[in-house]
Design an enzyme around this catalytic site. Structure first.
Site, mmCIF file in Angstrom:
data_model
loop_
_atom_site.group_PDB
_atom_site.id
_atom_site.type_symbol
_atom_site.label_atom_id
_atom_site.label_comp_id
_atom_site.label_asym_id
_atom_site.label_seq_id
_atom_site.Cartn_x
_atom_site.Cartn_y
_atom_site.Cartn_z
ATOM 1 N N LYS A 18 -44.073 -92.014 29.757
ATOM 2 C CA LYS A 18 -44.319 -90.588 28.884
ATOM 3 C C LYS A 18 -43.682 -89.603 28.737
ATOM 4 O O LYS A 18 -42.883 -88.986 29.805
ATOM 5 C CB LYS A 18 -45.402 -90.521 30.793
ATOM 6 C CG LYS A 18 -46.223 -89.081 30.393
ATOM 7 C CD LYS A 18 -47.155 -88.313 31.538
ATOM 8 C CE LYS A 18 -47.715 -87.156 30.917
ATOM 9 N NZ LYS A 18 -47.380 -86.301 30.453
ATOM 10 N N TYR B 73 -47.832 -93.420 19.487
ATOM 11 C CA TYR B 73 -48.353 -93.839 20.400
ATOM 12 C C TYR B 73 -50.172 -94.499 20.327
ATOM 13 O O TYR B 73 -50.446 -94.996 21.269
ATOM 14 C CB TYR B 73 -48.189 -93.188 22.143
ATOM 15 C CG TYR B 73 -49.212 -92.031 21.873
ATOM 16 C CD1 TYR B 73 -47.768 -90.587 22.003
ATOM 17 C CD2 TYR B 73 -50.449 -91.828 21.917
ATOM 18 C CE1 TYR B 73 -48.685 -89.148 21.607
ATOM 19 C CE2 TYR B 73 -50.759 -90.126 21.728
ATOM 20 C CZ TYR B 73 -49.867 -89.116 21.415
ATOM 21 O OH TYR B 73 -50.828 -88.356 21.454
ATOM 22 N N CYS C 232 -63.311 -59.920 50.385
ATOM 23 C CA CYS C 232 -63.389 -58.517 50.040
ATOM 24 C C CYS C 232 -65.415 -58.910 49.920
ATOM 25 O O CYS C 232 -66.494 -59.262 49.419
ATOM 26 C CB CYS C 232 -62.605 -58.026 48.393
ATOM 27 S SG CYS C 232 -63.656 -56.203 48.163
#
Length: 675
Positions: free
Chosen positions: A116, A225, A426
């Site tokens: 890769k 590829y 909150c």
């Protein structure tokens, strides 16, 4: 649902989209691969706990980022997908087991293992043997036209041999060798120019030059590829495919591929490649592992952002030691408050990093992180690391813990943390951070696309009481805008024009902009093709929605729930009163010749892409399914059709050719014209 999970999910989606833009579009990543992977994994884990949060718009389902406007767009004929990641041996074993289960086989599978490369994905289109278009991956569907720059790469053939397919889309990775990268940086340093952070950034920056002459001076290389469009039915395996590309003169990484049988052989191959990592002339960050049999690839199919038949087995990232000098707080649009570590700048594999996400207080407790701690951080090719562990033995006693906040750093309202929640929240429903997040989503480029109305302007308008919800945007007047910083007559007119222009955005944009839970861009487009208006959509029940291809029960329930809430109906009515008239996109014919029928497309079609064929099925009133069952009405089978064709034959389901399907389309179009 665990509300903090939803809050964290929203925050992760926003963070990942931002970092995708920095990485794929700007070539200026703000975080490392390690931190990005950690955020992505956290997102996936939340979606596994709560599948209803997994929408087509989630970063877990999307690819890359939108292309830059300075390049003309190129729509890929077949999507350029991303890859799922595994990080250890057991995760790969799990991947192998999952696909063998899908294929209903106990036999070991053949896998092709490919190095890769840490580069930039591109597509090369050859027509009649000539290179006609070179493009970046972009968002997977649309990339950037960099043809002139691609042509400057010596390894890219401009023409192919006479035996080449008439139409061929080649997928490749553009990269720079490590030594050439070092030379390039030395030259730039000598010339007083800013150096590149790493080879991937250098390759991306070189490829996106507006002047191809600049690109030509850069030492770019390329390995191929895979393919998109490719008419060669005799090719049966991924290994054979690379052989064909090689024979056509396209560069493939012969020394970087290895055919392995079964999971354990793949794992052994992975560790061999990992051991040789530092001996290679280029940077790799893992191994791409693909099911070798192309017919099995087709049977396994794809997810929204990645193929099921391939995975990236990532290498462990490199590490360094730094000091946490402070911890800041960020407020998400649903009120979730998350900590961010500010690090003493440290060099990690040649990149200076200075911050990392701590995710939540559970993570802080797990690591026992304190301000002033020495920590091990790691990265995998980019800028910012992930905190791996605390070096407790290096504490001096001056370190301080980070307490849970008792007030929101954005609005100073009280903060609460419910039992079993991972983040404090909150309590103020009118917190500007939450309101700003909702408004930012509404005006975003992929929603209502109101240029010039960014976070800074929205904050000022909220603070001045000019807007509360999206409908208020359409009631803004020029005098309201003059109160904004650096807002003069010309800019105010441009912003008002952008607001006015957004009133007629396509219906899918408006559906997405509303922020309906589980309804991302893709789902919004599906809904817009089925319904003429929001009013029609709002009247649909769960069963009717679930009859739409790709709409499951979670999405259907969420849509019905949204339109059952009075505050949402009020907002829609206020938007309509403000003149919002979305452009209708509905193309599905309820009386079409395929109404009520379920169709499966399999094999390689010659005249239509699978996506085009499935679109035509739905336009004719049918449902395009991904698998064969007793409910399947018929299948359209092209060359290379495998297990789906066999299953259809076993079940006695009608099989037609692409020609038969095209004849059906032609007959319908003729009837429509003469009727």
């Amino acid at each position: 649902m665990n509300i903090p999970d939803k809050s964290r999910h929203d925050q992760l989606c926003e963070l990942l989209r931002h970092h995708n833009h920095c990485y794929y579009v700007l070539d200026r990543p703000e975080i490392s691969d390690a931190e990005y992977d950690a955020l992505f994994r956290e997102l996936v884990e939340i979606e596994e706990r709560h599948p209803e949060l997994r929408t087509p718009a989630s970063p877990s389902q999307t690819v890359g980022a939108a292309p830059q406007e300075k390049f003309s767009p190129v729509r890929h004929a077949e999507p350029m997908l991303s890859l799922r990641n595994v990080k250890d041996d057991q995760e790969f074993r799990d991947f192998d087991a999952s696909i063998r289960k899908m294929l209903a086989t106990a036999d070991e599978l053949d896998y092709l293992c490919e190095m890769k490369l840490d580069g930039v994905a591109v597509e090369l289109t050859y027509e009649n043997g000539r290179l006609t278009v070179g493009s970046t991956r972009g968002d997977g569907a649309v990339g950037e036209n960099v043809t002139d720059n691609i042509r400057t790469i010596a390894a890219v053939p401009k023409t192919l041999p006479e035996n080449a397919p008439q139409l061929l889309d080649v997928r490749a990775e553009v990269y720079i060798d490590l030594e050439e990268f070092r030379k390039l940086n030395r030259t730039r340093q000598d010339e007083g120019e800013k150096t590149f952070a790493n080879p991937r950034n250098a390759a991306a920056g070189s490829l996106r030059q507006l002047d191809a002459a600049v690109t030509a001076k850069r030492p770019l290389k390329l390995f191929c590829y895979g393919v998109g469009r490719f008419d060669e039915p005799s090719v049966k395996t991924q290994q054979d495919l690379l052989g064909v590309l090689d024979r056509l003169g396209l560069p493939v990484n012969r020394n970087g591929t290895s055919l392995q049988k079964g999971a354990e052989s793949v794992i052994a191959c992975y560790h061999r490649m990992l051991a040789s990592r530092d001996d290679l002339p280029y940077e790799i960050d893992g191994v791409v592992i693909k099911v070798n049999d192309l017919s099995l690839q087709q049977e396994l199919g794809e997810l929204s952002r990645a193929p099921r038949w391939a995975v990236a087995f990532k290498f462990p990232p490199r590490q360094a030691v730094s000091v946490i000098e402070g911890i800041g707080l960020q407020v998400g649009r649903t009120g979730a408050i998350t900590p961010v570590a500010h690090l003493r700048p440290v060099d990690v594999s040649g990149v200076t990093v200075s911050r990392a996400s701590l995710h939540n207080w559970d993570e802080i407790a797990r690591l026992d992180v304190r301000i002033g701690d020495h920590v091990v951080v790691e990265r995998a090719g980019d800028v910012i690391p992930d905190v791996v562990r605390v070096l407790v033995d290096r504490r001096t006693g001056n370190e301080t813990e980070l307490p849970l906040p008792d007030s929101c750093p954005e609005c100073m309202a009280a903060v609460t943390r419910r039992e079993n929640e991972v983040v404090p929240r909150c309590t103020n429903p009118l917190c500007p951070a939450q309101r700003i997040g909702q408004l930012k989503h509404f005006v975003a480029k992929n929603a209502m696309d109101i240029a010039g109305l960014g976070e800074k302007q929205l904050r000022q308008l909220v603070d001045r009481g000019k807007i509360v919800d999206p409908a208020d945007i359409y009631r803004l007047r020029k005098n309201d805008l003059f109160s904004l910083e650096r807002m003069g007559e010309v800019l105010a007119e441009k912003l008002l024009a952008a607001i006015d222009e957004s009133r007629t955005r396509p219906l899918s944009r408006l559906i997405f902009a509303l922020g309906i839970r589980h309804v991302g861009e893709h789902t919004a487009r599906i809904l817009a093709r089925r319904f003429q208006s929001l009013a029609e959509l709002s009247r649909s029940d769960t069963d009717a929605l679930m009859n739409i291809h790709e709409i499951g029960s979670k999405v259907a329930d969420s849509i019905v729930d949204y339109f059952s809430r009075q505050e949402n109906i009020d907002l829609i009515e206020r938007l309509q009163a403000a003149g919002i008239e979305p452009e209708t996109e509905a193309v599905v014919r309820k009386d079409g010749p395929l109404a009520g029928q379920t169709v499966v497309i399999t094999g390689t079609l010659e005249q239509l892409s699978r996506k085009e064929a499935e679109d035509r099925v739905e336009q004719l009133g049918g449902r395009a399914a991904g698998s064969v069952s007793k409910k399947t009405s018929f299948i359209v089978a092209g060359p290379g059709a495998g297990s789906k064709l066999e299953k259809a034959q076993q079940l006695g389901i009608r099989v037609i050719s692409e020609k038969d399907f095209l004849d059906l389309i032609s007959e319908d179009e003729t009837d429509a014209k003469t009727g």
